[in-house]
Scaffold this motif. Structure first.
Motif, short mmCIF file in Angstrom:
data_model
loop_
_atom_site.label_atom_id
_atom_site.label_comp_id
_atom_site.label_asym_id
_atom_site.label_seq_id
_atom_site.Cartn_x
_atom_site.Cartn_y
_atom_site.Cartn_z
N LEU A 231 2.71 -2.17 -10.54
CA LEU A 231 3.12 -1.03 -9.65
C LEU A 231 3.12 -1.55 -8.11
CD1 LEU A 231 3.63 1.92 -8.49
CD2 LEU A 231 1.13 2.30 -8.60
N LEU A 232 4.01 -1.74 -7.38
CA LEU A 232 4.20 -2.24 -6.05
C LEU A 232 4.34 -1.46 -4.97
CD1 LEU A 232 7.17 -4.99 -6.86
CD2 LEU A 232 4.72 -5.34 -6.97
N ALA A 233 4.83 -0.15 -5.12
CA ALA A 233 4.79 0.63 -3.84
C ALA A 233 4.86 2.06 -4.38
CB ALA A 233 5.95 0.19 -2.95
N ILE A 234 4.78 3.08 -3.53
CA ILE A 234 5.16 4.49 -3.63
C ILE A 234 6.47 4.66 -2.93
CG2 ILE A 234 4.16 6.75 -3.66
CD1 ILE A 234 2.56 4.67 -5.25
N GLY A 235 7.33 5.41 -3.63
CA GLY A 235 8.63 6.03 -2.95
C GLY A 235 8.36 7.17 -2.12
N SER A 236 7.22 7.41 -1.52
CA SER A 236 7.04 8.84 -0.79
C SER A 236 6.65 8.47 0.52
CB SER A 236 6.19 9.45 -1.51
OG SER A 236 5.97 10.85 -0.85
N MET A 237 6.45 9.21 1.40
CA MET A 237 5.95 9.19 2.78
C MET A 237 4.31 9.09 2.65
SD MET A 237 8.31 8.39 4.87
CE MET A 237 7.24 8.68 6.57
N LYS A 238 3.52 9.50 1.52
CA LYS A 238 2.27 9.38 1.57
C LYS A 238 1.78 8.90 0.12
CE LYS A 238 1.30 14.02 -0.35
NZ LYS A 238 0.62 15.28 0.02
N SER A 240 -0.18 8.07 -3.27
CA SER A 240 -0.76 8.73 -4.37
C SER A 240 -2.27 8.71 -4.60
CB SER A 240 -0.17 8.10 -5.53
OG SER A 240 -0.59 8.64 -6.78
N PRO A 241 -2.99 9.76 -4.68
CA PRO A 241 -4.23 9.67 -4.87
C PRO A 241 -4.78 9.02 -6.16
CG PRO A 241 -3.31 12.00 -5.45
CD PRO A 241 -2.16 11.15 -5.03
N LEU A 242 -3.65 8.69 -7.27
CA LEU A 242 -4.12 7.87 -8.29
C LEU A 242 -4.22 6.57 -7.83
CD1 LEU A 242 -1.77 9.41 -11.10
CD2 LEU A 242 -4.23 9.48 -11.07
N PHE A 243 -3.65 5.93 -6.85
CA PHE A 243 -3.32 4.62 -6.71
C PHE A 243 -3.61 4.49 -4.91
CE2 PHE A 243 -0.79 5.32 -10.31
CZ PHE A 243 -1.36 4.41 -11.22
N PRO A 244 -4.61 4.67 -4.69
CA PRO A 244 -4.98 5.09 -3.10
C PRO A 244 -4.70 3.64 -2.51
CG PRO A 244 -7.00 5.26 -4.13
CD PRO A 244 -5.96 5.39 -5.09
N ASP A 245 -4.95 2.66 -3.30
CA ASP A 245 -4.78 1.21 -2.72
C ASP A 245 -3.14 0.62 -2.58
OD1 ASP A 245 -7.36 1.21 -2.08
OD2 ASP A 245 -7.97 -0.15 -3.78
N VAL A 246 -2.40 1.37 -3.24
CA VAL A 246 -0.88 0.83 -3.26
C VAL A 246 -0.25 1.66 -1.86
CG1 VAL A 246 1.12 1.08 -4.57
CG2 VAL A 246 -1.24 0.79 -5.79
N PRO A 247 0.37 0.75 -1.20
CA PRO A 247 1.16 1.26 -0.08
C PRO A 247 2.47 2.01 -0.32
CG PRO A 247 1.79 -0.94 -0.31
CD PRO A 247 0.76 -0.73 -1.28
N THR A 248 2.97 2.85 0.66
CA THR A 248 4.21 3.35 0.34
C THR A 248 5.26 2.55 0.91
OG1 THR A 248 4.23 4.23 2.76
CG2 THR A 248 3.15 5.56 0.99
N LEU A 249 6.47 2.52 0.54
CA LEU A 249 7.61 1.81 1.17
C LEU A 249 7.77 1.85 2.58
CD1 LEU A 249 10.18 2.05 -1.81
CD2 LEU A 249 8.97 -0.07 -1.14
N ASN A 298 -2.24 13.33 -13.41
CA ASN A 298 -2.15 12.35 -14.52
C ASN A 298 -0.67 11.44 -14.59
OD1 ASN A 298 -4.74 11.92 -14.83
ND2 ASN A 298 -4.86 13.43 -16.57
N MET A 299 0.32 12.43 -14.22
CA MET A 299 1.75 11.82 -14.59
C MET A 299 2.12 11.50 -13.01
SD MET A 299 3.30 15.18 -16.65
CE MET A 299 4.76 14.67 -16.26
N GLY A 300 1.30 11.60 -12.01
CA GLY A 300 1.65 11.05 -10.47
C GLY A 300 2.48 12.13 -9.77
N GLY A 301 2.45 13.42 -10.24
CA GLY A 301 3.07 14.38 -9.62
C GLY A 301 2.13 15.42 -8.87
#
Length: 334
Positions: A231-238, A240-249, A298-301
């Motif tokens: 997992l490289l990034a989140i396609g949202s403006m904030k 994910s609480p599941l991956f708090p260390d992963v940046p958004t795009l 758990n599904m990331g939503g």
């Protein structure tokens, strides 16, 4: 001259208006009575995507609870194809009596009319919003043997290999597809889009290495946790609480990047308003429950309880948000 013609116009109009109000009141009373007794038989829920995808998982979670609380089975039927249009048409052609519902992504309503010029129905006019269920984020994931560690390295790798990498999506016009096109536009990179009939088969090919990356709507996050995908990034403006260390795009440098979408229930237009209201109330109870929230997380939503109007307004916002992208990138339905 007959009796009606002989009545003073104002008197006739007043009597007609009074009769109309009485009839409206009677019909309203019938609608309320229908809603009080509803449902009296099984309710069919059409999912216009294949089994295993986000729409399928969300729908089955909610319908299981509705079957228990409303006293009748809510029976799921998957009708995939044409970006959700096949299932959408099946719902539109069904009686508007509350016994056929559609679970779909907001994209079928807001995006498909722009990319499928020959749709056999108008989802905005022929479907009525019932209740939103989930806000679904997309997660930029790559196969583990790709020689990149983070999103910036990945963008540089794509620029060094224009047109050589491929990405999958659940189909043309789906939110993961639009996320991919938005990514290509903002990052100024080139990659080949491979549309699938749903998120699950696309994820299978990502796992198998047939495609290089994907904007995952959440079904592959267990594989990320297991180290089978990166997992490289989140396609949202904030984040994910599941991956708090992963940046958004957006944080990576692709400003204002967001490709969230909303999944929820629709009914054929003409379904009694009282039934729509009752369904909205019952669905929102499930959506607000701790059990549903935990499963969706758990599904990331995220849960997205809304009124029918709020859900309809979100679809309109998506039309405005993605319209220019669809035009500029010449996105067409397959």
């Amino acid at each position: 001259m007959n009796i009606i013609q002989s009545l003073p116009r104002s008197l006739f109009q007043r009597r007609a208006l009074a009769l109309g109000l009485v009839l409206a009141g009677c019909l309203g009373g019938i609608g309320i009575a229908q809603a009080q007794n509803y449902p009296t038989k099984p309710v069919k829920v059409i999912i216009n995507f294949p089994p295993g995808g986000v729409a399928d998982q969300v729908a089955r979670s909610i319908t299981m609870s509705l079957s228990e609380t409303m006293g009748q089975p809510f029976v799921v039927e998957n009708k995939a194809g044409a970006g959700g249009n096949i299932g959408g048409e099946a719902a539109v052609r069904s009686p508007a009596d509350g016994y056929t519902l559609l679970m779909t992504s907001g994209g079928m309503v807001s995006i498909n009319p722009a990319i499928y010029p020959k749709m056999t129905f108008d989802p905005v006019k022929d479907l009525t919003p019932v209740a939103a269920a989930a806000r679904v984020l997309v997660y930029l994931e790559v196969k583990p043997d790709l020689p990149v560690k983070d999103a910036k390295e990945f963008i540089a790798y794509l620029k060094a290999n224009p047109g050589k990498l491929s990405y999958g999506s659940p189909g043309n016009g789906s939110s993961p597809h639009l996320a991919g096109e938005l990514f290509k536009e903002k990052a100024q990179v080139d990659a080949v889009h491979v549309p699938y009939r749903g998120a699950a088969p696309a994820m299978q090919d990502l796992m198998g290495g047939q495609i290089d990356f994907m904007f995952d709507p959440g079904i592959g996050l267990q594989n990320v946790k297991a180290g089978k995908l990166r997992l490289l990034a989140i396609g949202s403006m904030k984040r994910s609480p599941l991956f708090p260390d992963v940046p958004t795009l957006d944080e990576v440098g692709l400003k204002d990047f967001t490709a969230d979408t909303y999944f929820g229930f629709y009914a054929p237009t003409g379904t009694p308003a009282a039934i729509i209201e009752k369904l909205n109330t019952e669905i929102n109870k499930v959506v607000r429950s701790d059990a549903f929230r935990d499963r969706l997380l758990n599904m990331g939503g995220e849960p997205a309880p809304m009124t029918p109007k709020e859900f309809g307004d979100k679809a309109h916002e998506d039309t405005e948000r993605f319209g220019k992208l669809i035009h500029d990138r010449h996105i067409m339905g397959g």
